[in-house]
Scaffold this motif. Sequence first.
Motif, PDB file in Angstrom:
ATOM      1  N   LEU A   1       1.090 -48.813 -59.609  1.00 40.80           N
ATOM      2  CA  LEU A   1      -0.033 -49.758 -59.567  1.00 40.80           C
ATOM      3  C   LEU A   1      -0.872 -49.670 -60.832  1.00 40.80           C
ATOM      4  CD1 LEU A   1      -1.121 -49.587 -55.819  1.00 40.80           C
ATOM      5  CD2 LEU A   1       0.031 -51.460 -57.018  1.00 40.80           C
ATOM      6  N   ASP A   2      -0.879 -48.498 -61.460  1.00 41.99           N
ATOM      7  CA  ASP A   2      -1.550 -48.368 -62.759  1.00 41.99           C
ATOM      8  C   ASP A   2      -0.848 -49.189 -63.820  1.00 41.99           C
ATOM      9  OD1 ASP A   2      -3.736 -46.903 -62.335  1.00 41.99           O
ATOM     10  OD2 ASP A   2      -2.824 -44.954 -62.786  1.00 41.99           O
ATOM     11  N   PHE A   3       0.452 -49.259 -63.689  1.00 41.01           N
ATOM     12  CA  PHE A   3       1.297 -49.869 -64.713  1.00 41.01           C
ATOM     13  C   PHE A   3       1.377 -51.382 -64.540  1.00 41.01           C
ATOM     14  CE2 PHE A   3       5.966 -50.741 -65.640  1.00 41.01           C
ATOM     15  CZ  PHE A   3       5.759 -50.980 -66.994  1.00 41.01           C
ATOM     16  N   ALA A   4       1.479 -51.826 -63.284  1.00 43.33           N
ATOM     17  CA  ALA A   4       1.772 -53.228 -63.017  1.00 43.33           C
ATOM     18  C   ALA A   4       0.508 -54.071 -62.928  1.00 43.33           C
ATOM     19  CB  ALA A   4       2.565 -53.342 -61.718  1.00 43.33           C
ATOM     20  N   ALA A   5       0.690 -55.392 -63.127  1.00 42.79           N
ATOM     21  CA  ALA A   5      -0.420 -56.315 -62.956  1.00 42.79           C
ATOM     22  C   ALA A   5      -0.460 -56.813 -61.513  1.00 42.79           C
ATOM     23  CB  ALA A   5      -0.273 -57.492 -63.914  1.00 42.79           C
ATOM     24  N   ARG A   6       0.716 -57.024 -60.952  1.00 48.79           N
ATOM     25  CA  ARG A   6       0.780 -57.514 -59.584  1.00 48.79           C
ATOM     26  C   ARG A   6       1.739 -56.656 -58.783  1.00 48.79           C
ATOM     27  NH1 ARG A   6       2.908 -61.881 -57.909  1.00 48.79           N
ATOM     28  NH2 ARG A   6       4.078 -62.279 -59.823  1.00 48.79           N
ATOM     29  N   ALA A   7       1.584 -56.679 -57.449  1.00 48.85           N
ATOM     30  CA  ALA A   7       2.429 -55.833 -56.623  1.00 48.85           C
ATOM     31  C   ALA A   7       2.806 -56.529 -55.326  1.00 48.85           C
ATOM     32  CB  ALA A   7       1.706 -54.523 -56.311  1.00 48.85           C
ATOM     33  N   TYR A   8       3.972 -56.194 -54.837  1.00 51.26           N
ATOM     34  CA  TYR A   8       4.406 -56.593 -53.502  1.00 51.26           C
ATOM     35  C   TYR A   8       4.657 -55.318 -52.725  1.00 51.26           C
ATOM     36  CZ  TYR A   8       5.510 -61.115 -55.622  1.00 51.26           C
ATOM     37  OH  TYR A   8       5.443 -62.303 -56.285  1.00 51.26           O
ATOM     38  N   VAL A   9       4.499 -55.397 -51.420  1.00 51.03           N
ATOM     39  CA  VAL A   9       4.864 -54.256 -50.593  1.00 51.03           C
ATOM     40  C   VAL A   9       6.011 -54.667 -49.687  1.00 51.03           C
ATOM     41  CG1 VAL A   9       4.107 -52.623 -48.834  1.00 51.03           C
ATOM     42  CG2 VAL A   9       2.547 -53.280 -50.680  1.00 51.03           C
ATOM     43  N   LEU A  10       7.066 -53.912 -49.750  1.00 54.63           N
ATOM     44  CA  LEU A  10       8.286 -54.207 -48.995  1.00 54.63           C
ATOM     45  C   LEU A  10       8.385 -53.222 -47.838  1.00 54.63           C
ATOM     46  CD1 LEU A  10      10.965 -55.945 -49.185  1.00 54.63           C
ATOM     47  CD2 LEU A  10      11.974 -53.974 -50.342  1.00 54.63           C
ATOM     48  N   GLU A  11       8.596 -53.779 -46.645  1.00 53.40           N
ATOM     49  CA  GLU A  11       8.730 -52.917 -45.477  1.00 53.40           C
ATOM     50  C   GLU A  11       9.915 -53.409 -44.668  1.00 53.40           C
ATOM     51  OE1 GLU A  11       4.566 -51.458 -43.910  1.00 53.40           O
ATOM     52  OE2 GLU A  11       5.681 -52.362 -42.260  1.00 53.40           O
ATOM     53  N   ALA A  12      10.877 -52.539 -44.459  1.00 48.45           N
ATOM     54  CA  ALA A  12      12.058 -52.880 -43.652  1.00 48.45           C
ATOM     55  C   ALA A  12      12.649 -54.241 -44.029  1.00 48.45           C
ATOM     56  CB  ALA A  12      11.709 -52.837 -42.171  1.00 48.45           C
ATOM     57  N   GLY A  13      12.784 -54.467 -45.315  1.00 48.36           N
ATOM     58  CA  GLY A  13      13.473 -55.671 -45.775  1.00 48.36           C
ATOM     59  C   GLY A  13      12.635 -56.923 -45.789  1.00 48.36           C
ATOM     60  N   ARG A  14      11.308 -56.773 -45.622  1.00 46.02           N
ATOM     61  CA  ARG A  14      10.412 -57.940 -45.676  1.00 46.02           C
ATOM     62  C   ARG A  14       9.226 -57.631 -46.561  1.00 46.02           C
ATOM     63  NH1 ARG A  14      12.127 -58.049 -40.308  1.00 46.02           N
ATOM     64  NH2 ARG A  14      13.105 -60.042 -39.739  1.00 46.02           N
ATOM     65  N   ILE A  15       8.767 -58.651 -47.284  1.00 47.13           N
ATOM     66  CA  ILE A  15       7.534 -58.481 -48.053  1.00 47.13           C
ATOM     67  C   ILE A  15       6.372 -58.621 -47.069  1.00 47.13           C
ATOM     68  CG2 ILE A  15       6.054 -59.463 -49.848  1.00 47.13           C
ATOM     69  CD1 ILE A  15       8.477 -58.353 -51.125  1.00 47.13           C
ATOM     70  N   VAL A  16       5.548 -57.569 -46.952  1.00 44.13           N
ATOM     71  CA  VAL A  16       4.461 -57.619 -45.975  1.00 44.13           C
ATOM     72  C   VAL A  16       3.096 -57.798 -46.637  1.00 44.13           C
ATOM     73  CG1 VAL A  16       5.680 -56.319 -44.210  1.00 44.13           C
ATOM     74  CG2 VAL A  16       4.359 -55.094 -45.940  1.00 44.13           C
ATOM     75  N   LEU A  17       3.036 -57.619 -47.942  1.00 36.20           N
ATOM     76  CA  LEU A  17       1.762 -57.733 -48.640  1.00 36.20           C
ATOM     77  C   LEU A  17       2.017 -58.088 -50.081  1.00 36.20           C
ATOM     78  CD1 LEU A  17      -0.275 -54.551 -47.710  1.00 36.20           C
ATOM     79  CD2 LEU A  17      -1.138 -56.885 -47.606  1.00 36.20           C
ATOM     80  N   SER A  18       1.068 -58.764 -50.687  1.00 41.93           N
ATOM     81  CA  SER A  18       1.174 -58.947 -52.125  1.00 41.93           C
ATOM     82  C   SER A  18      -0.198 -59.186 -52.706  1.00 41.93           C
ATOM     83  CB  SER A  18       2.088 -60.125 -52.450  1.00 41.93           C
ATOM     84  OG  SER A  18       1.455 -61.321 -52.069  1.00 41.93           O
TER      85      SER A  18
ATOM     86  N   GLY B   1      28.083 -54.902 -45.651  1.00 42.90           N
ATOM     87  CA  GLY B   1      28.957 -55.157 -44.515  1.00 42.90           C
ATOM     88  C   GLY B   1      28.189 -55.894 -43.440  1.00 42.90           C
ATOM     89  N   ILE B   2      28.215 -55.360 -42.232  1.00 44.49           N
ATOM     90  CA  ILE B   2      27.517 -56.056 -41.153  1.00 44.49           C
ATOM     91  C   ILE B   2      26.059 -55.629 -41.056  1.00 44.49           C
ATOM     92  CG2 ILE B   2      29.562 -56.509 -39.734  1.00 44.49           C
ATOM     93  CD1 ILE B   2      28.643 -54.006 -38.064  1.00 44.49           C
ATOM     94  N   VAL B   3      25.672 -54.651 -41.865  1.00 44.19           N
ATOM     95  CA  VAL B   3      24.294 -54.171 -41.814  1.00 44.19           C
ATOM     96  C   VAL B   3      23.414 -55.022 -42.711  1.00 44.19           C
ATOM     97  CG1 VAL B   3      22.779 -52.180 -42.115  1.00 44.19           C
ATOM     98  CG2 VAL B   3      25.195 -51.846 -41.539  1.00 44.19           C
ATOM     99  N   GLU B   4      22.472 -55.734 -42.110  1.00 43.25           N
ATOM    100  CA  GLU B   4      21.538 -56.515 -42.918  1.00 43.25           C
ATOM    101  C   GLU B   4      20.382 -55.641 -43.343  1.00 43.25           C
ATOM    102  OE1 GLU B   4      20.422 -60.665 -42.217  1.00 43.25           O
ATOM    103  OE2 GLU B   4      21.718 -60.510 -40.446  1.00 43.25           O
ATOM    104  N   VAL B   5      19.993 -55.784 -44.589  1.00 42.44           N
ATOM    105  CA  VAL B   5      18.931 -54.943 -45.130  1.00 42.44           C
ATOM    106  C   VAL B   5      17.707 -55.776 -45.511  1.00 42.44           C
ATOM    107  CG1 VAL B   5      18.288 -53.384 -46.993  1.00 42.44           C
ATOM    108  CG2 VAL B   5      20.538 -53.180 -45.923  1.00 42.44           C
ATOM    109  N   LEU B   6      17.964 -56.923 -46.122  1.00 44.70           N
ATOM    110  CA  LEU B   6      16.859 -57.796 -46.535  1.00 44.70           C
ATOM    111  C   LEU B   6      16.801 -59.011 -45.621  1.00 44.70           C
ATOM    112  CD1 LEU B   6      17.315 -57.812 -50.433  1.00 44.70           C
ATOM    113  CD2 LEU B   6      15.989 -56.231 -48.999  1.00 44.70           C
ATOM    114  N   PHE B   7      15.559 -59.370 -45.187  1.00 37.78           N
ATOM    115  CA  PHE B   7      15.408 -60.495 -44.276  1.00 37.78           C
ATOM    116  C   PHE B   7      14.482 -61.530 -44.888  1.00 37.78           C
ATOM    117  CE2 PHE B   7      16.173 -56.594 -41.989  1.00 37.78           C
ATOM    118  CZ  PHE B   7      17.241 -56.915 -41.160  1.00 37.78           C
TER     119      PHE B   7
ATOM    120  N   GLY C   1      14.464 -51.086 -48.773  1.00 35.47           N
ATOM    121  CA  GLY C   1      15.322 -52.144 -49.313  1.00 35.47           C
ATOM    122  C   GLY C   1      15.012 -52.492 -50.761  1.00 35.47           C
ATOM    123  N   LYS C   2      14.310 -51.594 -51.460  1.00 29.55           N
ATOM    124  CA  LYS C   2      13.934 -51.872 -52.855  1.00 29.55           C
ATOM    125  C   LYS C   2      15.174 -51.984 -53.743  1.00 29.55           C
ATOM    126  CE  LYS C   2      11.524 -48.077 -53.240  1.00 29.55           C
ATOM    127  NZ  LYS C   2      11.822 -47.501 -51.929  1.00 29.55           N
ATOM    128  N   THR C   3      16.040 -50.977 -53.641  1.00 26.57           N
ATOM    129  CA  THR C   3      17.249 -50.992 -54.461  1.00 26.57           C
ATOM    130  C   THR C   3      18.110 -52.202 -54.129  1.00 26.57           C
ATOM    131  OG1 THR C   3      17.258 -48.591 -54.693  1.00 26.57           O
ATOM    132  CG2 THR C   3      19.360 -49.706 -54.977  1.00 26.57           C
TER     133      THR C   3
END
Lengths: 253, 294
Positions: A217-234, A32-38, A59-61
Amino acid sequence: MSSAGDGVSSAGDGVSSAGHLLEVKTLGAGYGIVEVLFGVDLVVDQGEVVVVLGANGAGKTTTLRAISGMIAATGQVTFLGESVLGRRPDQLVKRGMAHVPQGRGTVTSLTVEENLRIGAFVRSDEQIESDIEQWFEAFPRLGERRDQLAGSMSGGEQQMLAIARALMSRPKLLLLDEPSLGLAPLVTHEVFDRLREISTSTGTAVLLVEQNANLALDFAARAYVLEAGRIVLSGNAADLQGDAAIQKAYLGV
Amino acid sequence: MKDFLQILLVGIGDGAVYAMLGLGLVVIYRSTGLLNFAQGEMAMFSTFIVWTMWSLGLPMWLAILGGMAGGFCVGALVHQVAVRPVGDPHEKPLAVVIVTIGLFLGVNGAAQLIWGTLDRSMPPLFGRGQVTVFGVAVAWQKIGAVIVLGVMVLLFYLLFQHTKLGLAMRAVASNSESASLVGIPVPRLLMLGWGLAAAVGTVAGVFIAPNLGLGTNLMQLTLIFGFAAITLGGFDSLVGAVVGGFVVGALSSVMPRYITIFEKMPLAPAFILILAVLLFRPEGLFGKKQVTRV
Ligand SMILES: Nc1ncnc2c1ncn2[C@@H]1O[C@H](COP(=O)(O)OP(=O)(O)O)[C@@H](O)[C@H]1O
Ligand SMILES: [Mg+2]
């Protein structure tokens, strides 16, 4: 702020963008009017296992739902070199993207076997039956309960069933939403062990979203960190795992 | 005793028709997860299509096939223009149920506009003859209804339990989001479910019209018997619709005969049955307990 997608220019129509299996750029979505991903940017390469970490509500889901077409989104989603934003989920399954939603999404009123069979809905080859049998061999507990309703299975069994069902479509990319949710630690470990086996043996690329950073992190080769709808690290999973600041902020160490 | 048997058989013959109507309701329920209150009116509409083709000179069987095809299109169209825009029935079941009640009025009005308010007459498909079994006379029409019902149940059983399409329809009914995530084109299957249910309704209408006269109120009472049948049998059970239809038919035929107050209230046995089932066994005789969406 860094993102692994940076530096890779998106190519024109029909040309695969630098060979990425999935390329997501400036993805925006909400309810609706609520933005989740930026403006989420991420890429997944052929056969690669990538995790998006984030706290509850980050905002992962929503990210996965926007990629697989379950909700409307803005930005760019390129899969196998084709822009797929605005396509329905069933159209994406046909193209090779399978999504195991949060809460597993098994069809509880169908039997275990019917759940697997329905997973092959987009296929019409001869190997569907033998694939079903293979899953029953790989997961004897599913095999023993093949004629029981999926709803009667335990949480861990349903999670494995949901993953097996998604793989029945023989996807090139598996989107996996918090498989550890609601599972006991031991069961979670087992699920991740099996996932590792499967992704190695089938070569299916996985985009996993998780709160459980250590396991992921044990399972994956690469990772992103999502915070409040933004990727803040990878970065590489190993680097993130070793980074003291990240350990403190996201791994609860 | 012979008297009782006679009345019972009449009731069971009627029951076969209630079961057919119930079958249409079950098909929509199993493929979309909804109870369709417009099922009876859609059946009435397509029975008028049969009547029109027949009165234009087509042989009856061809007219029925035409009516089923017409009914299928009406059902599919109704889904596309009236039900689908309202939203996902799993998210807003009440809104969609209310739409089906509105459709009830809309389809009825459309039929009145096209065919007027006069009752038409239609010949019984299996003639007016009777056979005597154990000294009890049974109309061929009723025997025919039971046989046709049996064939329809068998076909739907095969569709739902033994085809990929049927499995997909069940998946959509139970969890449309998951169905979509395995690659099932959900809107198309919902449309198909509505179409099939309307086609089944045509057959029910063809059996009822010769008895009641074909008017726009053809199904309004009959639908209540159909609902009683599937309430007893279970909303999601084909076999339940059949057993429920027979029981409702038998009760509605036998009870007024022996309990005089029911003579003036032909619907009362059906209502009492609905209430009793909802009180004591809400999932019905053959229904799955966990299926609770209405
Ligand atoms: N269906 C919805 N309607 C409205 N807001 C939602 C809905 N689903 C999620 N949200 C909101 O969107 C934000 C992100 O949710 P989500 O993507 O589920 O996060 P995560 O999966 O990382 O826990 C949260 O603030 C949540 O409250
Ligand atoms: Mg989530």
